[in-house]
Write a protein that holds these residues in place. Structure first.
Motif, PDB file in Angstrom:
ATOM      1  N   SER A   1       0.826  -1.205   0.000  1.00  0.00           N
ATOM      2  CA  SER A   1       0.000   0.000   0.000  1.00  0.00           C
ATOM      3  C   SER A   1       0.859   1.254   0.000  1.00  0.00           C
ATOM      4  O   SER A   1       2.052   1.226   0.362  1.00  0.00           O
ATOM      5  N   LEU A   2       0.241   2.382  -0.372  1.00  0.00           N
ATOM      6  CA  LEU A   2       0.954   3.656  -0.339  1.00  0.00           C
ATOM      7  C   LEU A   2       1.401   4.023   1.077  1.00  0.00           C
ATOM      8  O   LEU A   2       2.543   4.458   1.262  1.00  0.00           O
TER       9      LEU A   2
ATOM     10  N   LEU B   1       1.433  10.671  -8.129  1.00  0.00           N
ATOM     11  CA  LEU B   1       0.757   9.695  -8.994  1.00  0.00           C
ATOM     12  C   LEU B   1      -0.430   9.047  -8.300  1.00  0.00           C
ATOM     13  O   LEU B   1      -1.349   8.566  -8.950  1.00  0.00           O
ATOM     14  N   HIS B   2      -0.385   9.041  -6.957  1.00  0.00           N
ATOM     15  CA  HIS B   2      -1.489   8.477  -6.183  1.00  0.00           C
ATOM     16  C   HIS B   2      -2.450   9.543  -5.662  1.00  0.00           C
ATOM     17  O   HIS B   2      -3.292   9.269  -4.807  1.00  0.00           O
TER      18      HIS B   2
ATOM     19  N   ASP C   1      12.388  13.998  -3.800  1.00  0.00           N
ATOM     20  CA  ASP C   1      11.714  14.343  -5.058  1.00  0.00           C
ATOM     21  C   ASP C   1      11.033  13.123  -5.677  1.00  0.00           C
ATOM     22  O   ASP C   1       9.911  13.219  -6.180  1.00  0.00           O
ATOM     23  N   ARG C   2      11.716  11.989  -5.622  1.00  0.00           N
ATOM     24  CA  ARG C   2      11.115  10.782  -6.195  1.00  0.00           C
ATOM     25  C   ARG C   2       9.922  10.312  -5.366  1.00  0.00           C
ATOM     26  O   ARG C   2       8.920   9.851  -5.919  1.00  0.00           O
ATOM     27  N   MET C   3      10.002  10.452  -4.059  1.00  0.00           N
ATOM     28  CA  MET C   3       8.864  10.078  -3.223  1.00  0.00           C
ATOM     29  C   MET C   3       7.686  11.002  -3.491  1.00  0.00           C
ATOM     30  O   MET C   3       6.525  10.551  -3.557  1.00  0.00           O
ATOM     31  N   LYS C   4       7.944  12.270  -3.703  1.00  0.00           N
ATOM     32  CA  LYS C   4       6.863  13.201  -4.035  1.00  0.00           C
ATOM     33  C   LYS C   4       6.222  12.841  -5.377  1.00  0.00           C
ATOM     34  O   LYS C   4       5.002  12.968  -5.548  1.00  0.00           O
ATOM     35  N   THR C   5       7.033  12.396  -6.330  1.00  0.00           N
ATOM     36  CA  THR C   5       6.486  11.964  -7.616  1.00  0.00           C
ATOM     37  C   THR C   5       5.559  10.777  -7.427  1.00  0.00           C
ATOM     38  O   THR C   5       4.454  10.727  -7.995  1.00  0.00           O
ATOM     39  N   LEU C   6       5.979   9.792  -6.633  1.00  0.00           N
ATOM     40  CA  LEU C   6       5.141   8.623  -6.376  1.00  0.00           C
ATOM     41  C   LEU C   6       3.848   9.039  -5.684  1.00  0.00           C
ATOM     42  O   LEU C   6       2.754   8.572  -6.044  1.00  0.00           O
ATOM     43  N   LEU C   7       3.958   9.908  -4.699  1.00  0.00           N
ATOM     44  CA  LEU C   7       2.770  10.379  -3.998  1.00  0.00           C
ATOM     45  C   LEU C   7       1.819  11.111  -4.938  1.00  0.00           C
ATOM     46  O   LEU C   7       0.599  10.939  -4.884  1.00  0.00           O
TER      47      LEU C   7
END
Length: 383
Positions: free
Chosen positions: A345-346, A378-379, A370-376
């Protein structure tokens, strides 16, 4: 600066990322423990494939990650469950992985051991299981790598009792060219392995396991125990023949098991050392000096992350491992063979990021943020 992370209650909370990574340095080879990290595979995100189709692997990124582990002095345990054996990576892909990684190990002088199992066989008789093991053992030995005899789903299904295990393993050990590692993987990692060694009684199963080892101590380099039960592992390692190592596979209790006690210690073959590689290597070098307290001070704080990654259903721990590899910059995407990036899960992934960042595991914390923000994003999580 803060990042908003989802919690398990459906809300968002603020987290302030770490500004600097933990300082780690490479050093001399380990002297007090033998330490191997199981390693994940990097999927090819541009391949037109399906979750039940053959794995599409980005070979260069996959091998680059192994070079990263070797550069810190760790050995690589190849084609194990961390590499998604039986969960996206079939035998054909695993054989290619073994050949490529073994060649890379020779080129850079890295230690490698590779898993030999029976996953080319869906079901069969004990004799057919033995033949499948032999095929895979030959591939590993021909590559020049040490063999790890993995637990077999097919043998678990085919065996009528302990005698079938004794016969199959005895035959394999007699013909093995060099001492192997025997891997006892518990059902928390793979439910199809319930009742391995011919019984669901763990005490009785331990006796069968030890009987296999005792009959061929010259062909067993060590045993890898992945039962997440520290007391059981300690009791087992105290009964091993002289010269046979115990490699802990306990991702919940590894600091205390590696540190050991007055009657011995465990070496390590761990999936959690995939994301912990540099930090784990530094801790072992501290242990090499005899500083158990310093070793524990470095490694004990990592247990919270490991317990989170390996929480039930434990077999999906690979998703968190690959997430952290992406956040750390070891690969350019968060895609997995078999589509397993969707297996957690997210909120679970967000907590993994937070725990890893708190440990200083990301060489570039800003990239990870930055990559975690991108994943977030997308959700649907806006910052």
């Amino acid at each position: 600066m803060t990042i908003r992370l989802p919690d398990t209650q459906g809300g968002l909370r603020a987290y302030e990322p770490r500004a600097e990574p933990l300082a780690v340095t490479a050093g001399t080879p380990f002297t007090s423990r033998t330490v191997l990290s199981a390693a994940h595979v990097v999927a090819d995100p541009f391949a037109d494939t399906t979750p039940d189709g053959p794995a599409a692997v980005d070979w260069e990124a996959t091998l680059a990650f192994r070079r990263h582990l070797w550069s810190h002095g760790l050995g690589v345990a190849e084609a194990m469950d961390t590499a998604q054996r039986g969960m996206g990576l079939d035998w054909e892909g695993a054989a290619e992985l073994i050949r490529r990684s073994a060649a890379e190990a020779r080129a850079v002088g890295g230690r490698i051991a590779c898993g030999a199992g029976t996953d080319q066989l869906a079901a069969g008789t004990p004799a057919e299981v033995r033949a499948a093991y032999e095929e895979q053992l030959a591939v590993v030995e021909e590559s020049g790598a040490q063999a790890i005899l993995m637990a077999s789903r097919a043998l678990c299904a085919a065996a009528s009792g302990p005698d079938d295990y004794l016969e199959v393993y005895g035959h394999l050990l007699r013909q093995a060219a060099e001492p192997v590692v025997l891997h006892w993987l518990g059902p928390m990692f793979d439910p199809a392995l319930e009742g391995y060694w011919g019984t669901s009684d763990l005490d009785a199963a331990t006796e069968v396991f030890l009987e296999v080892v005792a009959a061929h101590p010259d062909k067993v380099d060590g045993v890898k125990v992945s039962l997440l039960d520290a007391g059981r592992e300690v009791a087992l390692r105290r009964r091993l023949p002289d010269g046979v190592r115990c490699y802990t596979g306990d991702d919940f209790h590894y600091p205390e098991l590696i540190a050991g006690d007055e009657r011995g210690f465990s070496h390590a073959l761990l999936g959690v050392f995939d994301p912990l590689g540099p930090l784990a290597a530094q801790a072992v070098r501290v242990l090499d000096t005899g500083d158990v307290t310093g070793f524990r001070a470095l490694l004990d704080p990592t247990v919270a992350l490991s317990r989170h990654l390996f929480r039930a259903p434990t077999r999906f721990y690979k998703t968190g491992v690959v997430l952290l590899a992406w956040l750390a910059g070891h690969q350019t995407h968060f895609t997995m063979v078999g589509g397993l990036q969707s297996a957690r899960s997210l909120p679970h992934l967000a907590r993994a990021y937070e725990l890893a960042d708190g440990l200083g595991l990301f060489p570039d914390p800003k990239l990870a943020e930055d990559r975690m923000k991108t994943l977030l994003s997308l959700h649907g999580v806006d910052q």
